[in-house]
Design a protein around this motif. Sequence first.
Motif, PDB file in Angstrom:
ATOM      1  N   ALA A 123       5.577  -8.986   4.081  1.00 14.57           N
ATOM      2  CA  ALA A 123       6.748  -8.100   4.004  1.00 14.57           C
ATOM      3  C   ALA A 123       6.713  -7.251   2.735  1.00 14.57           C
ATOM      4  O   ALA A 123       7.052  -6.056   2.768  1.00 14.57           O
ATOM      5  CB  ALA A 123       8.027  -8.922   4.062  1.00 14.57           C
ATOM      6  N   THR A 124       6.284  -7.831   1.637  1.00 16.37           N
ATOM      7  CA  THR A 124       6.177  -7.078   0.391  1.00 16.37           C
ATOM      8  C   THR A 124       5.118  -5.989   0.503  1.00 16.37           C
ATOM      9  O   THR A 124       5.325  -4.856   0.050  1.00 16.37           O
ATOM     10  CB  THR A 124       5.836  -8.026  -0.772  1.00 16.37           C
ATOM     11  OG1 THR A 124       6.828  -9.040  -0.844  1.00 16.37           O
ATOM     12  CG2 THR A 124       5.772  -7.289  -2.083  1.00 16.37           C
ATOM     13  N   GLY A 125       3.997  -6.298   1.132  1.00 14.64           N
ATOM     14  CA  GLY A 125       2.944  -5.302   1.333  1.00 14.64           C
ATOM     15  C   GLY A 125       3.392  -4.160   2.221  1.00 14.64           C
ATOM     16  O   GLY A 125       3.086  -2.995   1.961  1.00 14.64           O
ATOM     17  N   VAL A 126       4.135  -4.473   3.276  1.00 15.68           N
ATOM     18  CA  VAL A 126       4.645  -3.442   4.181  1.00 15.68           C
ATOM     19  C   VAL A 126       5.648  -2.542   3.452  1.00 15.68           C
ATOM     20  O   VAL A 126       5.589  -1.308   3.557  1.00 15.68           O
ATOM     21  CB  VAL A 126       5.278  -4.073   5.439  1.00 15.68           C
ATOM     22  CG1 VAL A 126       6.063  -3.064   6.240  1.00 15.68           C
ATOM     23  CG2 VAL A 126       4.203  -4.710   6.300  1.00 15.68           C
ATOM     24  N   ALA A 127       6.544  -3.145   2.675  1.00 15.17           N
ATOM     25  CA  ALA A 127       7.524  -2.355   1.915  1.00 15.17           C
ATOM     26  C   ALA A 127       6.830  -1.466   0.887  1.00 15.17           C
ATOM     27  O   ALA A 127       7.218  -0.309   0.687  1.00 15.17           O
ATOM     28  CB  ALA A 127       8.516  -3.287   1.224  1.00 15.17           C
ATOM     29  N   GLU A 128       5.794  -1.976   0.257  1.00 17.98           N
ATOM     30  CA  GLU A 128       5.044  -1.182  -0.722  1.00 17.98           C
ATOM     31  C   GLU A 128       4.365   0.009  -0.055  1.00 17.98           C
ATOM     32  O   GLU A 128       4.364   1.116  -0.587  1.00 17.98           O
ATOM     33  CB  GLU A 128       4.017  -2.091  -1.407  1.00 17.98           C
ATOM     34  CG  GLU A 128       3.222  -1.412  -2.497  1.00 17.98           C
ATOM     35  CD  GLU A 128       1.880  -0.914  -2.021  1.00 17.98           C
ATOM     36  OE1 GLU A 128       1.369   0.031  -2.646  1.00 17.98           O
ATOM     37  OE2 GLU A 128       1.355  -1.442  -1.040  1.00 17.98           O
TER      38      GLU A 128
ATOM     39  N   TYR B 261       3.826   5.897   0.907  1.00 21.17           N
ATOM     40  CA  TYR B 261       3.686   7.059   1.771  1.00 21.17           C
ATOM     41  C   TYR B 261       4.973   7.889   1.820  1.00 21.17           C
ATOM     42  O   TYR B 261       4.926   9.108   1.994  1.00 21.17           O
ATOM     43  CB  TYR B 261       3.242   6.638   3.174  1.00 21.17           C
ATOM     44  CG  TYR B 261       1.798   6.193   3.178  1.00 21.17           C
ATOM     45  CD1 TYR B 261       0.779   7.078   2.859  1.00 21.17           C
ATOM     46  CD2 TYR B 261       1.453   4.885   3.460  1.00 21.17           C
ATOM     47  CE1 TYR B 261      -0.541   6.678   2.824  1.00 21.17           C
ATOM     48  CE2 TYR B 261       0.134   4.473   3.437  1.00 21.17           C
ATOM     49  CZ  TYR B 261      -0.854   5.377   3.117  1.00 21.17           C
ATOM     50  OH  TYR B 261      -2.163   4.976   3.079  1.00 21.17           O
ATOM     51  N   GLY B 262       6.112   7.245   1.651  1.00 23.33           N
ATOM     52  CA  GLY B 262       7.369   7.993   1.581  1.00 23.33           C
ATOM     53  C   GLY B 262       7.411   8.895   0.364  1.00 23.33           C
ATOM     54  O   GLY B 262       7.806  10.067   0.443  1.00 23.33           O
TER      55      GLY B 262
END
Length: 111
Positions: free
Chosen positions: A50-55, A60-61
Amino acid sequence: MTLSKATGDEISEADVPLLEDVVNGAVDFKGRPAVRSKYGCWKSASFITATGVAERFAYYGISCNLISYLTKKLGQPTAAAAAALNAWYGTSSLLPILVLSWLTHLRADSG
C-alpha cells in the motif's frame, strides 16, 4: 534431523528456529517480545504494498501536474517545462541513492 508431528516430514536443525513462535532478540514497538503469529507476514506485506502504491500515485501525480503548472501558470515554453520535468525525474531517481551513500559513509566513519 527431527520429525514434524503433523506430517512426519523431516525438518533440518536450521529450520527449527523458524517454527518457534517468539523471535529471539526481536521486540515490537512497545518493547514486548515479537510473536511470529501476531506480527509480520501478510500484515507487513500489505502495508509495504500500500505504501508503494501511494508513493507511485504521488510521483506520477506530481509529474503530470508539474508540466501543466510550468506551462500554464508560469508561462514557460513546452521545451523548458520538459527540461524541468526531466530534472525532476533525475533528482527523484538519484536522491535516494545519494542519501543512502551518504548515510553509509556516516555509519562507516562512526563505527
